[in-house]
Structure formats: C-alpha cells, structure tokens
Design a protein around this motif. Structure first.
Motif, PDB file in Angstrom:
ATOM      1  N   ARG A   1      -6.592  -1.223  11.295  1.00  0.00           N
ATOM      2  CA  ARG A   1      -8.042  -1.121  11.101  1.00  0.00           C
ATOM      3  C   ARG A   1      -8.351  -0.697   9.665  1.00  0.00           C
ATOM      4  N   PRO A   2      -9.534  -1.061   9.172  1.00  0.00           N
ATOM      5  CA  PRO A   2      -9.853  -0.844   7.749  1.00  0.00           C
ATOM      6  C   PRO A   2      -9.697   0.597   7.257  1.00  0.00           C
ATOM      7  N   HIS A   3     -10.139   1.569   8.021  1.00  0.00           N
ATOM      8  CA  HIS A   3     -10.032   2.963   7.574  1.00  0.00           C
ATOM      9  C   HIS A   3      -8.578   3.334   7.303  1.00  0.00           C
ATOM     10  N   TRP A   4      -7.692   3.006   8.244  1.00  0.00           N
ATOM     11  CA  TRP A   4      -6.283   3.367   8.111  1.00  0.00           C
ATOM     12  C   TRP A   4      -5.607   2.539   7.024  1.00  0.00           C
ATOM     13  N   LEU A   5      -6.001   1.288   6.904  1.00  0.00           N
ATOM     14  CA  LEU A   5      -5.452   0.434   5.856  1.00  0.00           C
ATOM     15  C   LEU A   5      -5.777   1.027   4.480  1.00  0.00           C
ATOM     16  N   ASN A   6      -7.003   1.472   4.299  1.00  0.00           N
ATOM     17  CA  ASN A   6      -7.404   2.094   3.047  1.00  0.00           C
ATOM     18  C   ASN A   6      -6.615   3.382   2.800  1.00  0.00           C
ATOM     19  N   CYS A   7      -6.396   4.168   3.842  1.00  0.00           N
ATOM     20  CA  CYS A   7      -5.615   5.407   3.698  1.00  0.00           C
ATOM     21  C   CYS A   7      -4.186   5.096   3.253  1.00  0.00           C
ATOM     22  N   ILE A   8      -3.608   4.029   3.796  1.00  0.00           N
ATOM     23  CA  ILE A   8      -2.240   3.637   3.414  1.00  0.00           C
ATOM     24  C   ILE A   8      -2.203   3.162   1.964  1.00  0.00           C
ATOM     25  N   LEU A   9      -3.124   2.287   1.602  1.00  0.00           N
ATOM     26  CA  LEU A   9      -3.092   1.675   0.280  1.00  0.00           C
ATOM     27  C   LEU A   9      -3.578   2.590  -0.839  1.00  0.00           C
TER      28      LEU A   9
ATOM     29  N   GLY B   1      11.762  -3.097   6.449  1.00  0.00           N
ATOM     30  CA  GLY B   1      11.531  -3.989   5.327  1.00  0.00           C
ATOM     31  C   GLY B   1      10.060  -4.189   5.043  1.00  0.00           C
ATOM     32  N   ARG B   2       9.777  -5.176   4.204  1.00  0.00           N
ATOM     33  CA  ARG B   2       8.431  -5.444   3.710  1.00  0.00           C
ATOM     34  C   ARG B   2       7.594  -6.134   4.773  1.00  0.00           C
ATOM     35  N   ILE B   3       6.393  -5.598   5.008  1.00  0.00           N
ATOM     36  CA  ILE B   3       5.442  -6.199   5.945  1.00  0.00           C
ATOM     37  C   ILE B   3       4.075  -6.265   5.269  1.00  0.00           C
ATOM     38  N   ALA B   4       3.252  -7.158   5.761  1.00  0.00           N
ATOM     39  CA  ALA B   4       1.866  -7.238   5.311  1.00  0.00           C
ATOM     40  C   ALA B   4       1.015  -6.315   6.172  1.00  0.00           C
ATOM     41  N   LEU B   5      -0.086  -5.857   5.621  1.00  0.00           N
ATOM     42  CA  LEU B   5      -1.083  -5.078   6.354  1.00  0.00           C
ATOM     43  C   LEU B   5      -2.276  -5.998   6.580  1.00  0.00           C
ATOM     44  N   VAL B   6      -2.561  -6.280   7.844  1.00  0.00           N
ATOM     45  CA  VAL B   6      -3.522  -7.318   8.199  1.00  0.00           C
ATOM     46  C   VAL B   6      -4.751  -6.713   8.856  1.00  0.00           C
ATOM     47  N   TYR B   7      -5.911  -7.173   8.416  1.00  0.00           N
ATOM     48  CA  TYR B   7      -7.177  -6.886   9.094  1.00  0.00           C
ATOM     49  C   TYR B   7      -7.874  -8.220   9.310  1.00  0.00           C
TER      50      TYR B   7
ATOM     51  N   HIS C   1      -0.304  11.768   7.635  1.00  0.00           N
ATOM     52  CA  HIS C   1      -0.863  10.869   8.650  1.00  0.00           C
ATOM     53  C   HIS C   1      -2.375  10.720   8.594  1.00  0.00           C
ATOM     54  N   HIS C   2      -3.103  11.684   8.053  1.00  0.00           N
ATOM     55  CA  HIS C   2      -4.560  11.629   7.871  1.00  0.00           C
ATOM     56  C   HIS C   2      -5.346  11.590   9.177  1.00  0.00           C
ATOM     57  N   VAL C   3      -4.735  11.883  10.303  1.00  0.00           N
ATOM     58  CA  VAL C   3      -5.433  11.895  11.591  1.00  0.00           C
ATOM     59  C   VAL C   3      -5.978  13.306  11.804  1.00  0.00           C
ATOM     60  N   PRO C   4      -7.276  13.443  12.130  1.00  0.00           N
ATOM     61  CA  PRO C   4      -7.886  14.774  12.173  1.00  0.00           C
ATOM     62  C   PRO C   4      -7.391  15.712  13.278  1.00  0.00           C
TER      63      PRO C   4
ATOM     64  N   TRP D   1       2.633   7.957   7.185  1.00  0.00           N
ATOM     65  CA  TRP D   1       2.978   7.985   8.607  1.00  0.00           C
ATOM     66  C   TRP D   1       1.942   7.171   9.372  1.00  0.00           C
ATOM     67  N   GLU D   2       2.334   6.012   9.863  1.00  0.00           N
ATOM     68  CA  GLU D   2       1.483   5.221  10.745  1.00  0.00           C
ATOM     69  C   GLU D   2       1.860   5.612  12.169  1.00  0.00           C
ATOM     70  N   ILE D   3       0.905   6.146  12.909  1.00  0.00           N
ATOM     71  CA  ILE D   3       1.175   6.616  14.273  1.00  0.00           C
ATOM     72  C   ILE D   3       0.903   5.480  15.247  1.00  0.00           C
ATOM     73  N   ARG D   4       1.908   5.167  16.043  1.00  0.00           N
ATOM     74  CA  ARG D   4       1.830   4.102  17.041  1.00  0.00           C
ATOM     75  C   ARG D   4       2.385   4.595  18.372  1.00  0.00           C
ATOM     76  N   GLY D   5       2.219   3.799  19.407  1.00  0.00           N
ATOM     77  CA  GLY D   5       2.569   4.199  20.760  1.00  0.00           C
ATOM     78  C   GLY D   5       4.021   3.995  21.148  1.00  0.00           C
ATOM     79  N   GLY D   6       4.887   3.705  20.221  1.00  0.00           N
ATOM     80  CA  GLY D   6       6.302   3.525  20.521  1.00  0.00           C
ATOM     81  C   GLY D   6       7.097   3.293  19.256  1.00  0.00           C
ATOM     82  N   ASN D   7       8.383   3.215  19.424  1.00  0.00           N
ATOM     83  CA  ASN D   7       9.316   2.992  18.332  1.00  0.00           C
ATOM     84  C   ASN D   7       9.176   1.574  17.773  1.00  0.00           C
ATOM     85  N   THR D   8       9.615   1.356  16.544  1.00  0.00           N
ATOM     86  CA  THR D   8       9.778   0.015  16.003  1.00  0.00           C
ATOM     87  C   THR D   8      11.155  -0.077  15.356  1.00  0.00           C
TER      88      THR D   8
END
Length: 117
Positions: free
Chosen positions: A14-22, A39-45, A73-76, A28-35
C-alpha cells in the motif's frame, strides 16, 4: 535515462508503507508468515512498480522485538499487528530504490501479495 531492473517478482504494498520503505528507512515489512524469497523485488501498487528493494531475510516477530525497534517497522502499535496476523513475520529489506520512471505491471486477478513481472 530509465533504470534497468533485475526484479522478476513484485510485492504488492500500500502507498503509505511503500513510501516508508523508499523514503523513511522502513526495513521491516510485517507480513502474516515467512517468505523464502530472497533477492531483488519490485514494490508494486495497483499496476505500477514504483521501486525496488532486496529481501535479505525473514523471521518471526514477537511483541518484544516489535516494541524494541519501532524505527525499523513504522507501525504505531502491536494491536494492529496482532489483530491482523496470527503468525507475524518480519521480511527484512535492504537497498531501497525508487523506480525512475515507474514500471507498468500486468496484475492478474488473484495476485494480492506477489506479482510475476
């Protein structure tokens, strides 16, 4: 001059988090499971890759780790994480770079986390 991308996958963000990353040091991108992706990935909105980042690791997120590293992580608050994810994980990011210009992405129905580029 357009940048050359080596990313073959894109992570939907989502745009808010994408801006925080860039722009603001969110690594730290918080997600619901392991990955296992590394390597290199794109950030897509929506239908655009707006940046790229390296995925360099993944580990389970505890409340103690969350509380100790808000600048990463920037999560409040933990309540948002605990309410959203039963098994929260950190996807560790490095080397963010904004796409110049943004790259168009064909996003197929059902692609809610990952997009094949």
């Amino acid at each position: 001059m357009p940048q050359t991308s080596t990313a073959t996958r894109g992570l939907v963000v989502r745009p808010h988090w994408l801006n925080c990353i860039l722009q603001h040091g969110k690594t730290w991108e918080i997600r619901g499971g392991n990955t296992k992706t590394r390597g290199r990935i794109a950030l897509v909105y929506k239908k655009q890759a707006l940046g790229e980042v390296d995925v360099v690791g993944s580990f389970p997120l505890t409340k103690e780790l969350f509380d100790a590293h808000p600048e990463l992580h920037h999560v409040p608050d933990w309540g948002w994480v605990a309410g959203r994810y039963a098994n929260p994980h950190v996807w560790l990011l490095a080397n963010p770079q904004q796409a110049m210009p943004a790259r168009e992405v064909v996003r197929k129905p059902g692609q809610v986390t990952w997009v094949k580029l």
